[in-house]
Design a protein around this motif. Structure first.
Motif, PDB file in Angstrom:
ATOM      1  N   GLY A   1       0.671  -1.205  -0.086  1.00  0.00           N
ATOM      2  CA  GLY A   1       0.003  -0.043  -0.087  1.00  0.00           C
ATOM      3  C   GLY A   1       0.715   1.230  -0.093  1.00  0.00           C
ATOM      4  N   ALA A   2       1.999   1.449  -0.112  1.00  0.00           N
ATOM      5  CA  ALA A   2       3.180   2.234   0.070  1.00  0.00           C
ATOM      6  C   ALA A   2       2.667   3.114  -1.316  1.00  0.00           C
ATOM      7  CB  ALA A   2       4.390   1.778  -0.067  1.00  0.00           C
ATOM      8  N   GLN A   3       3.198   4.382  -1.032  1.00  0.00           N
ATOM      9  CA  GLN A   3       3.138   5.380  -2.438  1.00  0.00           C
ATOM     10  C   GLN A   3       4.347   6.255  -2.169  1.00  0.00           C
ATOM     11  OE1 GLN A   3      -0.542   7.854  -2.179  1.00  0.00           O
ATOM     12  NE2 GLN A   3      -1.353   6.560  -0.663  1.00  0.00           N
ATOM     13  N   PRO A   4       4.580   6.849  -3.551  1.00  0.00           N
ATOM     14  CA  PRO A   4       3.801   6.920  -4.653  1.00  0.00           C
ATOM     15  C   PRO A   4       3.575   5.480  -5.132  1.00  0.00           C
ATOM     16  CG  PRO A   4       5.510   8.696  -4.810  1.00  0.00           C
ATOM     17  CD  PRO A   4       5.761   7.889  -3.470  1.00  0.00           C
ATOM     18  N   MET A   5       2.184   5.049  -5.648  1.00  0.00           N
ATOM     19  CA  MET A   5       1.961   3.975  -6.031  1.00  0.00           C
ATOM     20  C   MET A   5       2.035   4.118  -7.820  1.00  0.00           C
ATOM     21  SD  MET A   5      -1.349   1.759  -5.231  1.00  0.00           S
ATOM     22  CE  MET A   5      -0.855   1.185  -3.633  1.00  0.00           C
ATOM     23  N   HIS A   6       2.697   2.995  -8.415  1.00  0.00           N
ATOM     24  CA  HIS A   6       2.518   2.776  -9.775  1.00  0.00           C
ATOM     25  C   HIS A   6       1.941   1.607 -10.267  1.00  0.00           C
ATOM     26  CE1 HIS A   6       4.319   3.830 -13.774  1.00  0.00           C
ATOM     27  NE2 HIS A   6       5.019   2.564 -13.822  1.00  0.00           N
ATOM     28  N   ASP A   7       1.249   1.810 -11.349  1.00  0.00           N
ATOM     29  CA  ASP A   7       0.754   0.759 -12.187  1.00  0.00           C
ATOM     30  C   ASP A   7       1.289   0.565 -13.457  1.00  0.00           C
ATOM     31  OD1 ASP A   7      -0.829  -1.116 -13.746  1.00  0.00           O
ATOM     32  OD2 ASP A   7      -2.240  -1.188 -11.951  1.00  0.00           O
ATOM     33  N   ALA A   8       2.264  -0.141 -13.865  1.00  0.00           N
ATOM     34  CA  ALA A   8       3.016  -0.215 -14.940  1.00  0.00           C
ATOM     35  C   ALA A   8       2.079  -0.665 -16.153  1.00  0.00           C
ATOM     36  CB  ALA A   8       4.241  -1.265 -14.903  1.00  0.00           C
ATOM     37  N   LYS A   9       1.092  -1.463 -15.909  1.00  0.00           N
ATOM     38  CA  LYS A   9       0.181  -1.754 -16.958  1.00  0.00           C
ATOM     39  C   LYS A   9      -0.730  -0.606 -17.431  1.00  0.00           C
ATOM     40  CE  LYS A   9      -3.310  -5.192 -18.034  1.00  0.00           C
ATOM     41  NZ  LYS A   9      -4.192  -6.399 -17.499  1.00  0.00           N
ATOM     42  N   LEU A  10      -1.150   0.145 -16.551  1.00  0.00           N
ATOM     43  CA  LEU A  10      -1.934   1.063 -16.735  1.00  0.00           C
ATOM     44  C   LEU A  10      -1.058   2.303 -17.124  1.00  0.00           C
ATOM     45  CD1 LEU A  10      -4.861   0.785 -14.002  1.00  0.00           C
ATOM     46  CD2 LEU A  10      -5.106   0.095 -16.272  1.00  0.00           C
ATOM     47  N   GLY A  11       0.093   2.428 -16.714  1.00  0.00           N
ATOM     48  CA  GLY A  11       0.900   3.721 -16.764  1.00  0.00           C
ATOM     49  C   GLY A  11       0.366   4.789 -15.980  1.00  0.00           C
ATOM     50  N   LEU A  12       0.099   4.527 -14.642  1.00  0.00           N
ATOM     51  CA  LEU A  12      -0.464   5.470 -13.941  1.00  0.00           C
ATOM     52  C   LEU A  12       0.278   5.480 -12.720  1.00  0.00           C
ATOM     53  CD1 LEU A  12      -4.348   5.140 -14.311  1.00  0.00           C
ATOM     54  CD2 LEU A  12      -3.018   6.822 -15.348  1.00  0.00           C
ATOM     55  N   THR A  13       0.509   6.775 -12.173  1.00  0.00           N
ATOM     56  CA  THR A  13       1.226   6.971 -10.782  1.00  0.00           C
ATOM     57  C   THR A  13       0.323   7.665  -9.921  1.00  0.00           C
ATOM     58  OG1 THR A  13       3.327   6.434 -11.774  1.00  0.00           O
ATOM     59  CG2 THR A  13       3.307   7.371  -9.504  1.00  0.00           C
ATOM     60  N   ILE A  14       0.019   7.504  -8.540  1.00  0.00           N
ATOM     61  CA  ILE A  14      -0.810   8.461  -7.657  1.00  0.00           C
ATOM     62  C   ILE A  14      -0.011   8.642  -6.397  1.00  0.00           C
ATOM     63  CG2 ILE A  14      -1.667   6.168  -6.870  1.00  0.00           C
ATOM     64  CD1 ILE A  14      -4.298   7.855  -6.498  1.00  0.00           C
ATOM     65  N   VAL A  15      -0.338   9.583  -5.747  1.00  0.00           N
ATOM     66  CA  VAL A  15      -0.180  10.175  -4.359  1.00  0.00           C
ATOM     67  C   VAL A  15      -1.669  10.371  -4.153  1.00  0.00           C
ATOM     68  CG1 VAL A  15       2.106  10.567  -4.387  1.00  0.00           C
ATOM     69  CG2 VAL A  15       0.708  12.322  -4.961  1.00  0.00           C
ATOM     70  N   PHE A  16      -1.783  10.020  -2.730  1.00  0.00           N
ATOM     71  CA  PHE A  16      -3.294  10.066  -2.127  1.00  0.00           C
ATOM     72  C   PHE A  16      -3.303  10.412  -0.811  1.00  0.00           C
ATOM     73  CE2 PHE A  16      -6.487   7.234  -0.409  1.00  0.00           C
ATOM     74  CZ  PHE A  16      -7.591   8.101  -0.262  1.00  0.00           C
ATOM     75  N   ASN A  17      -4.080  11.543  -0.238  1.00  0.00           N
ATOM     76  CA  ASN A  17      -4.399  11.760   1.136  1.00  0.00           C
ATOM     77  C   ASN A  17      -5.997  11.452   1.406  1.00  0.00           C
ATOM     78  OD1 ASN A  17      -4.491  12.910   3.679  1.00  0.00           O
ATOM     79  ND2 ASN A  17      -4.537  14.811   2.718  1.00  0.00           N
ATOM     80  N   GLY A  18      -6.036  10.652   2.341  1.00  0.00           N
ATOM     81  CA  GLY A  18      -7.531  10.505   2.703  1.00  0.00           C
ATOM     82  C   GLY A  18      -7.625   9.146   2.809  1.00  0.00           C
ATOM     83  N   CYS A  19      -9.256   8.943   2.756  1.00  0.00           N
ATOM     84  CA  CYS A  19      -9.874   7.624   2.684  1.00  0.00           C
ATOM     85  C   CYS A  19     -11.026   7.294   1.889  1.00  0.00           C
ATOM     86  CB  CYS A  19      -9.991   7.266   4.266  1.00  0.00           C
ATOM     87  SG  CYS A  19     -10.714   5.410   4.518  1.00  0.00           S
ATOM     88  N   ILE A  20     -11.183   6.398   1.081  1.00  0.00           N
ATOM     89  CA  ILE A  20     -12.297   6.037   0.418  1.00  0.00           C
ATOM     90  C   ILE A  20     -13.222   4.860   1.216  1.00  0.00           C
ATOM     91  CG2 ILE A  20     -13.127   5.430  -1.697  1.00  0.00           C
ATOM     92  CD1 ILE A  20     -11.898   7.981  -2.043  1.00  0.00           C
ATOM     93  N   TYR A  21     -14.363   5.244   1.792  1.00  0.00           N
ATOM     94  CA  TYR A  21     -14.772   4.261   2.739  1.00  0.00           C
ATOM     95  C   TYR A  21     -15.490   3.141   1.942  1.00  0.00           C
ATOM     96  CZ  TYR A  21     -14.231   8.345   5.798  1.00  0.00           C
ATOM     97  OH  TYR A  21     -13.773   9.381   6.313  1.00  0.00           O
ATOM     98  N   ASN A  22     -15.760   3.509   0.824  1.00  0.00           N
ATOM     99  CA  ASN A  22     -16.769   2.298   0.020  1.00  0.00           C
ATOM    100  C   ASN A  22     -15.601   1.733  -0.999  1.00  0.00           C
ATOM    101  OD1 ASN A  22     -16.413   4.602  -1.545  1.00  0.00           O
ATOM    102  ND2 ASN A  22     -18.411   4.358  -3.047  1.00  0.00           N
ATOM    103  N   TYR A  23     -14.500   1.649  -0.769  1.00  0.00           N
ATOM    104  CA  TYR A  23     -13.402   1.099  -1.599  1.00  0.00           C
ATOM    105  C   TYR A  23     -13.458  -0.320  -1.802  1.00  0.00           C
ATOM    106  CZ  TYR A  23     -10.622  -1.178   1.991  1.00  0.00           C
ATOM    107  OH  TYR A  23      -9.948  -1.791   3.093  1.00  0.00           O
ATOM    108  N   LYS A  24     -13.782  -1.060  -0.838  1.00  0.00           N
ATOM    109  CA  LYS A  24     -14.406  -2.579  -0.986  1.00  0.00           C
ATOM    110  C   LYS A  24     -15.235  -2.958  -2.177  1.00  0.00           C
ATOM    111  CE  LYS A  24     -12.565  -3.949   3.548  1.00  0.00           C
ATOM    112  NZ  LYS A  24     -13.002  -4.614   5.016  1.00  0.00           N
ATOM    113  N   ALA A  25     -16.531  -2.114  -2.103  1.00  0.00           N
ATOM    114  CA  ALA A  25     -17.443  -2.378  -3.016  1.00  0.00           C
ATOM    115  C   ALA A  25     -16.995  -1.833  -4.188  1.00  0.00           C
ATOM    116  CB  ALA A  25     -18.732  -1.577  -2.607  1.00  0.00           C
ATOM    117  N   LEU A  26     -16.140  -0.772  -4.483  1.00  0.00           N
ATOM    118  CA  LEU A  26     -15.652  -0.433  -5.824  1.00  0.00           C
ATOM    119  C   LEU A  26     -14.650  -1.428  -6.405  1.00  0.00           C
ATOM    120  CD1 LEU A  26     -15.131   3.273  -5.138  1.00  0.00           C
ATOM    121  CD2 LEU A  26     -16.780   2.595  -6.802  1.00  0.00           C
ATOM    122  N   ARG A  27     -13.806  -1.870  -5.484  1.00  0.00           N
ATOM    123  CA  ARG A  27     -12.973  -2.852  -5.976  1.00  0.00           C
ATOM    124  C   ARG A  27     -13.418  -4.031  -6.544  1.00  0.00           C
ATOM    125  NH1 ARG A  27      -7.526  -5.101  -3.412  1.00  0.00           N
ATOM    126  NH2 ARG A  27      -7.506  -7.117  -4.347  1.00  0.00           N
TER     127      ARG A  27
END
Length: 589
Positions: free
Chosen positions: A58-84
Motif C-alpha cells: 500500500g506504499a506510495q507513490p503507487m505505480h501501475d506499470a500496465k495502466l501507466g498511472l502513478t498516484i499520491v493520495f491523502n484521505g480515505c475512500i470508505y466504499n473502496y471494497k465495493a468499488l474494488r
C-alpha cells in the motif's frame, strides 16, 4: 490519511530537491513511511500514515506499470471494497488491498467521472504516462486539503501551505484579499490563500495539468439547493430518514485496519457519535476529552457532560486536563501546525487533545460540521427575518469579526481593500439558487466557511500527530439529505432541532438539553498575564514593525487595554496576534 507533494516541470526534468523539502515539513502527517518517485518532468512525494493495508503493497507513490498511472493520495475512500469488487468484475487485477489502488483503477476505468463513485475524503494526484498529464481532485466538502502554485517554469503542490512554501519557487507576498478575509471571516476561503498567486483546489473540483503547462479545471459536484418544502414528507419521515443516514455515515467511517476512537466534547454531536457507535456494536470504544484552567468566572472544561456519556456507554475514557503552563508552552508548536492562521480559541484544544489521542489510536471520529449542516449557530435565526436584498448585510453583522470602520483602523492602508469580504458574501448569495436568505446562509457556511475553518482546524491539528480524523456529519449523502429539509426543522427550539430529535432516541437527554458549548479556552479569550506578554513580544519584533501590515499605533492601544477589544468571537487582540505569530513562525518577512 497522509501528506502529498509534487513538482511538474515545464522546462525539463523535475528535481527531487523541492519535493524533499516539502515532504520534510509534511513528516508529522505520515510518520509510518516515506516515498519519492521521479520520472522525466514529474516528481511525486508521499508521507504515509498506515490505516488501510498496513503492508508495503500500500506504499506510495503507487505505480501501475500496465495502466501507466502513478498516484499520491491523502484521505480515505470508505466504499473502496465495493468499488474494488465492481472493478474486478470489469477485468481489473489488484496487487494490494489498499483504497489507493482502487482510486488508481477507478480513474483508469472512468477518468474524471470516478469521483462521483467515491464516498470519502480525499485529495490526490495521478500522473498519466502516455499523455504526460497530471490529474488532481479534491473531495466534495474539502475535508482533505490541496494547495498549489504554478508559473511558466512549473507546477508545485502540497497538502499544506507551509510545506508548499518550502519550495523556493513559491512566493510569500501577502495578499490584501487574503488578509481582509482572515480579519472578517477568521479564515481565508475558496481558492484564495494568504499569499498572492498561491491557490487551493476547490472542494468538488478537479484539475488537469499538461506537460506544457496548460491548466484545465472542472467541477464534479455541487451542493444541492432544492428544499422539499411542499410537506411531501412528515416530520417523522424526515427524522427516520436522518437517523438512517446518520447510522450509515457513522458505520462507513469505521472502515480501517486499526482501532477507531471518538473526540468527545460532551456536546450533542460527539455524544451522538458515541451512542451510534455503541448501537453499531463497537466495544471498548476509546473516547477523549480535554479541559483547561478556569479564568475568573469562566469555566475551562465541560467534563460533567462528557463524563455522562463515557459512563453511560462504559467507554475507555481519557480525560486530559491542560494546565496553564501546558497551554502556554504548546501555543507556538500549535501555530507551527496551522496550515493557515486559525484564530478560533479551540484550536489549541484540538492540538493538545490530538497529541494525547495519538498515543492510543490512529483514527478518530469527530463531530465537526453538524452546526453548519443542521443550523446550530446564533446567526441563522436573524436570517429568517431579513429580505434577499439585505441578506448579505444581515449575515455580515452577525458573522464578521470586524466591520469596515474597524479594519480601516487596525490595518495598514494597502490592506484595506474596501468591502471585499462583504462582496464575496453578496456574490455568493446572488448566485446561490436557494430561495430564502437562511438557506443561502446555511449553503455558504457548509460549502465555503466550514471548509476553511472547522474542517481545516481538525485536519491540521490531528495530522500534526499522525492522527486521522473522520467527520461523519460531512458524509456527502447525509449533507445532501439535510439540504432538502425545510429550515424550520433545523432552527426550531434553538437550532439543530431534528438532529436533537434523533439524538433523543439514542443518548441521555442531559447532554441534549444543555446550553451550547465549545472547547472553552478562557485564557485566550481574556488575553491577560503571560498571554498579553506574548502578544507584546510578538509586536515588538523588528519584523512585525517592518511588515507594515497593521497600524501599529492601534495595535499599541489594543495591547494597553485588551479588555476593550472583544467582539462576538472573542479577543480581537488574539486575532491580530495570532496572524503575526503565524507569519513569524513560518519566517514570512
Amino acid at each position: 490519511m497522509c501528506g502529498i507533494a509534487g513538482e511538474i516541470s515545464f522546462q525539463g526534468n523535475a528535481s527531487t530537491y523541492h519535493v524533499d523539502a516539502m515532504l520534510n515539513n509534511l513528516a508529522p502527517r505520515g510518520p509510518d513511511g516515506w516515498g519519492v518517485a521521479a520520472q522525466g518532468n514529474i516528481c511525486f512525494g508521499h508521507q504515509r500514515l498506515k490505516v488501510i493495508d498496513l503492508t508495503s503493497a500500500g506504499a506510495q507513490p503507487m505505480h501501475d506499470a500496465k495502466l501507466g498511472l502513478t498516484i499520491v493520495f491523502n484521505g480515505c475512500i470508505y466504499n473502496y471494497k465495493a468499488l474494488r469488487r465492481e472493478l474486478e468484475q470489469l477485468g481489473h487485477q489488484f496487487f494490494s488491498t489498499s483504497d489507493t489502488e482502487v482510486i488508481l483503477k477507478a480513474y483508469a476505468q472512468w477518468q474524471e467521472q470516478c469521483m462521483n463513485r467515491f464516498n470519502g475524503m480525499f485529495s490526490f494526484a495521478i500522473w498519466h504516462r502516455d499523455s504526460n498529464s497530471t490529474f488532481f481532485a479534491r473531495d466534495r466538502l474539502g475535508i482533505k486539503p490541496l494547495y498549489y502554485y504554478h508559473n511558466q517554469q512549473g507546477f508545485w503542490f502540497s497538502s499544506t501551505l507551509p510545506s508548499l512554501l518550502k519550495c523556493a519557487e513559491v512566493p510569500s507576498e501577502l495578499s490584501p484579499l487574503g488578509v481582509h478575509q482572515y480579519m472578517s471571516f477568521r479564515a481565508i476561503v475558496g481558492s484564495d490563500t494568504l499569499f498572492s498567486g498561491v491557490k487551493k483546489l476547490l472542494p468538488g473540483h478537479w484539475l488537469r495539468v499538461s506537460a506544457q503547462g496548460e491548466v484545465e479545471q472542472g467541477r464534479y459536484w455541487q451542493l444541492n439547493t432544492v428544499v422539499d418544502d411542499e410537506n411531501s414528507r412528515s416530520e417523522q419521515d424526515w427524522q427516520q430518514a436522518l437517523k438512517t443516514a446518520l447510522f450509515t455515515s457513522t458505520k462507513r467511517r469505521l472502515e480501517a485496519d486499526v482501532p477507531v476512537g471518538v473526540l468527545l466534547s460532551g456536546g450533542v454531536d460527539s455524544s451522538l457519535l458515541v451512542g451510534m457507535l455503541s448501537e453499531l456494536g463497537v466495544k471498548h470504544l476509546h473516547t477523549f476529552s480535554i479541559g483547561f484552567d478556569n479564568v475568573a468566572d469562566e469555566e475551562g472544561n465541560e467534563f460533567k457532560y462528557s463524563d455522562i456519556i463515557a459512563s453511560h456507554y462504559d467507554t475507555e475514557h481519557n480525560k486530559i486536563f491542560a494546565q496553564h503552563e501546558t497551554l502556554l508552552t504548546h501555543l507556538r508548536p500549535c501555530i507551527e501546525a496551522m496550515s493557515e492562521p486559525m484564530v478560533s480559541h479551540d484550536v489549541i484544544g484540538f492540538y493538545l487533545l490530538s497529541k494525547a489521542v495519538s498515543e492510543h489510536v490512529k483514527v478518530v471520529q469527530s463531530g465537526q460540521g453538524a452546526d453548519e449542516v443542521f443550523a446550530g449557530y446564533h446567526w441563522y435565526p436573524p436570517m429568517t427575518d431579513t429580505s434577499n436584498d439585505e441578506a448579505a448585510e444581515c449575515y455580515a453583522k452577525s458573522y464578521f469579526s470586524w466591520d469596515e470602520a474597524g479594519l480601516a483602523q487596525v490595518l495598514a492602508p494597502e490592506y484595506c481593500v474596501s468591502n471585499e469580504s462583504l462582496k464575496l458574501v453578496q456574490h455568493y448569495f446572488a448566485s446561490c439558487s436557494s430561495q430564502l436568505p437562511v438557506d443561502k446562509a446555511l449553503h455558504l457556511d457548509t460549502a465555503v466557511m466550514l471548509v476553511d475553518d472547522p474542517v481545516k482546524r481538525v485536519d491540521n491539528m490531528t495530522m500534526a500527530f499522525g492522527l486521522e480524523a473522520r467527520v461523519p456529519f460531512l458524509d456527502h449523502e447525509l449533507v445532501e439529505l439535510a439540504f432538502q429539509m425545510p429550515h424550520q426543522l433545523k432552527l426550531r427550539d434553538g437550532g439543530k432541532y431534528l438532529l436533537k430529535q434523533v439524538a433523543r432516541e439514542i443518548i441521555p437527554a442531559a447532554v441534549i438539553d444543555r446550553p451550547k458549548g465549545y472547547f472553552p479556552v478562557p485564557a485566550l479569550r481574556q488575553m491577560q498575564g503571560e498571554y498579553l506578554e506574548m502578544a507584546k513580544e510578538a509586536f515588538s519584533q523588528p519584523v512585525a514593525r517592518q511588515r507594515k501590515l497593521f497600524n501599529l499605533k492601534y495595535i499599541d492601544a489594543m495591547l494597553a487595554a485588551p479588555e476593550h477589544y472583544t467582539g462576538k468571537f472573542g479577543s480581537k487582540l488574539w486575532q491580530v496576534t495570532l496572524l503575526e505569530l503565524w507569519l513569524q513562525q513560518h519566517n514570512i518577512q
